[in-house]
Structures are given as C-alpha cells and as structure tokens.
Design a protein around this motif. Structure first.
Motif, PDB file in Angstrom:
ATOM      1  N   ARG A   8      -0.543  74.948  62.437  1.00 20.05           N
ATOM      2  CA  ARG A   8      -1.565  74.106  63.054  1.00 20.05           C
ATOM      3  C   ARG A   8      -1.841  74.642  64.460  1.00 20.05           C
ATOM      4  N   THR A   9      -3.053  74.456  64.943  1.00 17.93           N
ATOM      5  CA  THR A   9      -3.462  75.004  66.236  1.00 17.93           C
ATOM      6  C   THR A   9      -3.581  73.910  67.279  1.00 17.93           C
ATOM      7  N   TRP A  10      -2.923  74.134  68.412  1.00 14.75           N
ATOM      8  CA  TRP A  10      -3.091  73.260  69.576  1.00 14.75           C
ATOM      9  C   TRP A  10      -4.189  73.866  70.436  1.00 14.75           C
ATOM     10  N   ARG A  11      -5.210  73.074  70.738  1.00 16.42           N
ATOM     11  CA  ARG A  11      -6.335  73.571  71.532  1.00 16.42           C
ATOM     12  C   ARG A  11      -6.502  72.754  72.801  1.00 16.42           C
ATOM     13  N   HIS A  12      -6.842  73.461  73.872  1.00 21.93           N
ATOM     14  CA  HIS A  12      -7.080  72.780  75.144  1.00 21.93           C
ATOM     15  C   HIS A  12      -8.284  73.410  75.823  1.00 21.93           C
ATOM     16  N   PHE A  13      -9.357  72.622  75.995  1.00 22.54           N
ATOM     17  CA  PHE A  13     -10.519  73.094  76.734  1.00 22.54           C
ATOM     18  C   PHE A  13     -10.192  73.052  78.225  1.00 22.54           C
ATOM     19  N   LEU A  14     -10.409  74.165  78.887  1.00 22.79           N
ATOM     20  CA  LEU A  14      -9.971  74.308  80.266  1.00 22.79           C
ATOM     21  C   LEU A  14     -10.725  73.378  81.208  1.00 22.79           C
ATOM     22  N   ASN A  15      -9.954  72.721  82.085  1.00 19.79           N
ATOM     23  CA  ASN A  15     -10.523  71.863  83.117  1.00 19.79           C
ATOM     24  C   ASN A  15     -10.623  72.580  84.452  1.00 19.79           C
ATOM     25  N   ARG A  16      -9.699  73.525  84.673  1.00 21.74           N
ATOM     26  CA  ARG A  16      -9.634  74.219  85.961  1.00 21.74           C
ATOM     27  C   ARG A  16      -9.470  75.720  85.754  1.00 21.74           C
ATOM     28  N   SER A  17      -9.592  76.471  86.840  1.00 24.95           N
ATOM     29  CA  SER A  17      -9.722  77.921  86.765  1.00 24.95           C
ATOM     30  C   SER A  17      -8.411  78.680  86.618  1.00 24.95           C
ATOM     31  N   THR A  18      -7.278  78.070  86.941  1.00 24.79           N
ATOM     32  CA  THR A  18      -5.994  78.775  86.911  1.00 24.79           C
ATOM     33  C   THR A  18      -5.002  77.967  86.086  1.00 24.79           C
ATOM     34  N   PHE A  19      -4.323  78.634  85.149  1.00 19.38           N
ATOM     35  CA  PHE A  19      -3.373  77.893  84.322  1.00 19.38           C
ATOM     36  C   PHE A  19      -2.085  78.677  84.126  1.00 19.38           C
ATOM     37  N   SER A  20      -1.043  77.914  83.794  1.00 18.76           N
ATOM     38  CA  SER A  20       0.263  78.461  83.436  1.00 18.76           C
ATOM     39  C   SER A  20       0.708  77.803  82.151  1.00 18.76           C
ATOM     40  N   LEU A  21       1.517  78.525  81.372  1.00 16.76           N
ATOM     41  CA  LEU A  21       2.006  77.983  80.104  1.00 16.76           C
ATOM     42  C   LEU A  21       3.429  78.472  79.875  1.00 16.76           C
ATOM     43  N   LYS A  22       4.301  77.536  79.497  1.00 13.33           N
ATOM     44  CA  LYS A  22       5.665  77.909  79.137  1.00 13.33           C
ATOM     45  C   LYS A  22       6.073  77.167  77.873  1.00 13.33           C
ATOM     46  N   ALA A  23       7.097  77.694  77.201  1.00 16.64           N
ATOM     47  CA  ALA A  23       7.546  77.100  75.937  1.00 16.64           C
ATOM     48  C   ALA A  23       9.054  76.946  75.947  1.00 16.64           C
ATOM     49  N   GLU A  24       9.529  75.919  75.231  1.00 16.86           N
ATOM     50  CA  GLU A  24      10.956  75.664  75.076  1.00 16.86           C
ATOM     51  C   GLU A  24      11.241  75.283  73.628  1.00 16.86           C
ATOM     52  N   ASN A  25      12.475  75.497  73.201  1.00 20.94           N
ATOM     53  CA  ASN A  25      12.939  75.094  71.860  1.00 20.94           C
ATOM     54  C   ASN A  25      12.134  75.725  70.728  1.00 20.94           C
ATOM     55  N   GLY A  26      11.629  76.931  70.951  1.00 21.86           N
ATOM     56  CA  GLY A  26      10.871  77.598  69.904  1.00 21.86           C
ATOM     57  C   GLY A  26      10.040  78.731  70.469  1.00 21.86           C
ATOM     58  N   ASN A  27       9.262  79.353  69.602  1.00 19.64           N
ATOM     59  CA  ASN A  27       8.472  80.509  70.010  1.00 19.64           C
ATOM     60  C   ASN A  27       7.027  80.382  69.538  1.00 19.64           C
ATOM     61  N   PRO A  28       6.079  80.331  70.471  1.00 15.07           N
ATOM     62  CA  PRO A  28       4.677  80.416  70.072  1.00 15.07           C
ATOM     63  C   PRO A  28       4.384  81.790  69.480  1.00 15.07           C
ATOM     64  N   SER A  29       3.643  81.834  68.385  1.00 20.85           N
ATOM     65  CA  SER A  29       3.282  83.103  67.757  1.00 20.85           C
ATOM     66  C   SER A  29       1.946  83.623  68.263  1.00 20.85           C
ATOM     67  N   THR A  30       1.079  82.717  68.699  1.00 20.33           N
ATOM     68  CA  THR A  30      -0.231  83.097  69.222  1.00 20.33           C
ATOM     69  C   THR A  30      -0.594  82.227  70.414  1.00 20.33           C
ATOM     70  N   VAL A  31      -0.973  82.868  71.502  1.00 21.96           N
ATOM     71  CA  VAL A  31      -1.536  82.181  72.664  1.00 21.96           C
ATOM     72  C   VAL A  31      -2.781  82.974  73.041  1.00 21.96           C
ATOM     73  N   ALA A  32      -3.953  82.387  72.860  1.00 23.31           N
ATOM     74  CA  ALA A  32      -5.186  83.143  73.074  1.00 23.31           C
ATOM     75  C   ALA A  32      -6.267  82.271  73.684  1.00 23.31           C
ATOM     76  N   LEU A  33      -7.058  82.885  74.519  1.00 19.62           N
ATOM     77  CA  LEU A  33      -8.161  82.216  75.201  1.00 19.62           C
ATOM     78  C   LEU A  33      -9.467  82.625  74.514  1.00 19.62           C
ATOM     79  N   TYR A  34     -10.182  81.636  73.974  1.00 22.96           N
ATOM     80  CA  TYR A  34     -11.466  81.879  73.318  1.00 22.96           C
ATOM     81  C   TYR A  34     -12.576  81.348  74.220  1.00 22.96           C
TER      82      TYR A  34
END
Length: 343
Positions: A266-292
């Motif tokens: 399943r895909t988690w999507r977030h439409f950007l509100n601001r110009s600079t972002f950070s992302l971190k993960a715990e208890n698992g591994n994201p397989s895809t992180v992409a900006l469309y």
C-alpha cells in the motif's frame, strides 16, 4: 524615445518576466488494451483494484511506475496494461516535460447477462446484519461478523467499496486510527460505486482526519474529489474559503510533523505543504520513497532524508512511500509554503 513609449515597454517586459508559466498536464490519448485484457474467464465474482503512480515521459509512456493493491498478484497484469497506454506528454511554456500522473485500474469480470457492478443479495443480507451490530455498538459481535463479510461475501469492487466504508465505521468506534484511515482511503478511491451520501460521508471523514494529521495538501485534494460525486455540488467559493483556512493553519505552524505506519503493497502519500522536508523510518524498511511532481521526479535511495529542499520549478508535488508492514515513518516539513502551488 518618449517617456510614454518607454514606460509601456518597461511595463510589457515586467509583465512578461512575471507571467505565470503555461502548464498543460499529461492527457491519456490512446488505450490500446481491449476489454478482454482485464476480463476473467473463471466463474467467480472476485475482482481486484490496482492504483498506480508514475511519470509520463516525453514519449507519452508511463515510467517510474509504483503500484499499490491489496492483491499484488495483479501487479504483473497491471504493468502490461500500463504499457499499452499512450499519453499526450505534459508541456510547460510549449516545451514537453515529464510529469506525474495516476491510473486506477479495476480488474473486472463480466458475465453473459450482467456486468457484475452491483452487490449480491447474499452480500446485502450480511452487510445489513453487520451494520446493525456496529450501530448498536455491539463491537465484540461486530468483529467476527465483519471478518466473515470481508472474507466470504465481499467479491466485486462494489462490495469492496461498501465493506471498506463499513470497516471504517467499525475501526472508528474502536479508535484504531491506522486502519480507519486505510479503509476510508479505499472507500474514497471506490466512491463511484457507493451511494452519493456514503461517498460524501467517506470523503468528509477522510478530510477531517487529514486536517487532524496536518496533511493540509491531502485535505485539499480530498475536497476537490468531492466534485466527482454524482448529484453533489462543490462551489468555487467553498474551495476558495477552504484554501484560505488551510493557509491560516499553516501560518500558525511553521513546522509540520506527520507520523504514520506502512502496510505492505500500500502507498502512503503526502502532498507537500512546505518547501523543505525530512523523512526517517523505524521498525522496518521503506522500499520506495519518491517525489512525484508536475515537473520533476526524485527517488531517495537512502534514509533518512535530511532537509531536502524541493525546487520551486517542480510545481505541485506529493511524496509516495512504500515498505514493510508496521514500518513507522516520521515526516517533517518546514520552509516556504507550497500548499496549492500549481504551475
């Protein structure tokens, strides 16, 4: 050169320099698939859905494809289907660009005398029984009833839409917000199969949850989806006033933080509100992180992502994340407001 002519020239040059870019989104031009491609030959009523994110390349073909479904067995068929789609490429000021798009594919089944678009009488019976248990707050009885409805009687897309709506009501009552959101999104994606009032209820509930989670761009997109509900009207004034309220909330919160939990395929999507972002993960591994984006694509191969500044030329963007079930992600954004940014 007299002063009047000079001032006119300067005004023209200034207007040209600040003119809004002329953006034309990609548009599906040809679908070379036949109905038999997605039709099933077996006798069951089981259907599936696959949602896809991708960029439309300069040649009009989908690339950087990311597939989402509850049944990954359909991913292979979907990839073949997407290969037969031809788009008119997006353009910016007359120049072709690669631009983001989505395609929601129903792997449907038809039979000799009916289209399989309606719910069965058996499904309706067990749906009504389960609904009564949830409305009566008999949640211990509703849990197995809902499981039976899902596993034994939910078959085609219409039944999946109603089960998703009913499941969201159950998860709301037991305050399981993670599954509540998953089911609301599913019901919203399938809203055309729901009664208009239920479709509207699903979208309003999802929008309220997105506002609570500080996903203001998502809430705006959900509001705009309401325009597609049959017999429901959404005025321009409503959209304008809602945008103004979102900007007020953003102004009061210079930093926004969103936490979520992933589900496999399943895909988690977030439409950007601001110009600079950070992302971190715990208890698992994201397989895809992409900006469309309208005018750009960026895949992040390593985490964490620290203070990535999105180019303004990218236009409207959303971040798409997939990974192992129960992976915890924390998204943080700051900087210049991008809500409602469109090329």
């Amino acid at each position: 050169m007299n002063k009047r002519i000079l001032s006119l020239l300067i005004g023209t040059l200034s207007a040209t320099a600040h003119a809004k870019p002329l953006f034309t989104p990609p548009k599906l031009a040809d679908n070379a698939n036949t109905s038999a491609f997605v039709e099933s030959k077996d006798g069951s009523r089981n259907e599936a859905w696959v949602n896809s994110d991708f960029m439309v390349g300069l040649d009009g073909k989908p690339m950087h494809v990311l597939l989402e479904s509850e049944d990954p067995r359909y991913f292979g068929r979907t990839k073949l289907y997407l290969q037969q789609l031809n788009y008119t490429a997006a353009s910016l000021n007359g120049e072709k660009i690669a631009s983001s798009s989505q395609f929601y594919l129903r792997h449907y089944k038809t039979f000799t005398r009916h289209s399989n678009n309606n719910v069965s009488t058996t499904y309706t019976k067990y749906f009504d029984q389960t609904k009564q248990l949830i409305v009566a707050n008999k949640l211990s009885e509703a849990k197995p009833a809902l499981a039976e409805l899902t596993e034994k009687y939910t078959r085609n897309i219409a039944e999946q839409a109603y089960t998703a709506w009913l499941s969201s009501a159950y998860f709301y009552n037991i305050q399981d917000w993670h599954n509540y959101e998953l089911q609301l999104r599913k019901a919203t994606d399938m809203h055309s199969f729901l009664e208009p009032d239920l479709a509207l209820m699903s979208m309003q509930s999802l929008m309220n949850l997105e506002l609570y989670n500080q996903q203001y761009g998502n809430a705006l997109q959900t509001l705009l989806k309401m325009r597609h509900i049959k017999n429901k009207q959404l005025s321009k004034q409503t959209v304008t006033e809602f945008k103004a309220q979102l900007h007020e909330q953003l102004a009061a919160q210079p930093v926004n933080t969103v936490t979520s939990k992933l589900v496999q395929s399943r895909t988690w999507r977030h439409f950007l509100n601001r110009s600079t972002f950070s992302l971190k993960a715990e208890n698992g591994n994201p397989s895809t992180v992409a900006l469309y984006c309208q005018n750009g694509y960026q895949r992040f191969s390593e985490l964490p992502v620290n203070s990535y500044q999105v180019p303004e030329t990218y236009g409207r963007c959303y971040l798409a994340v997939q990974g192992e079930t129960d992976t915890q992600i924390t998204y943080r954004e700051e900087g210049k407001v991008r809500l409602g940014l469109n090329l």
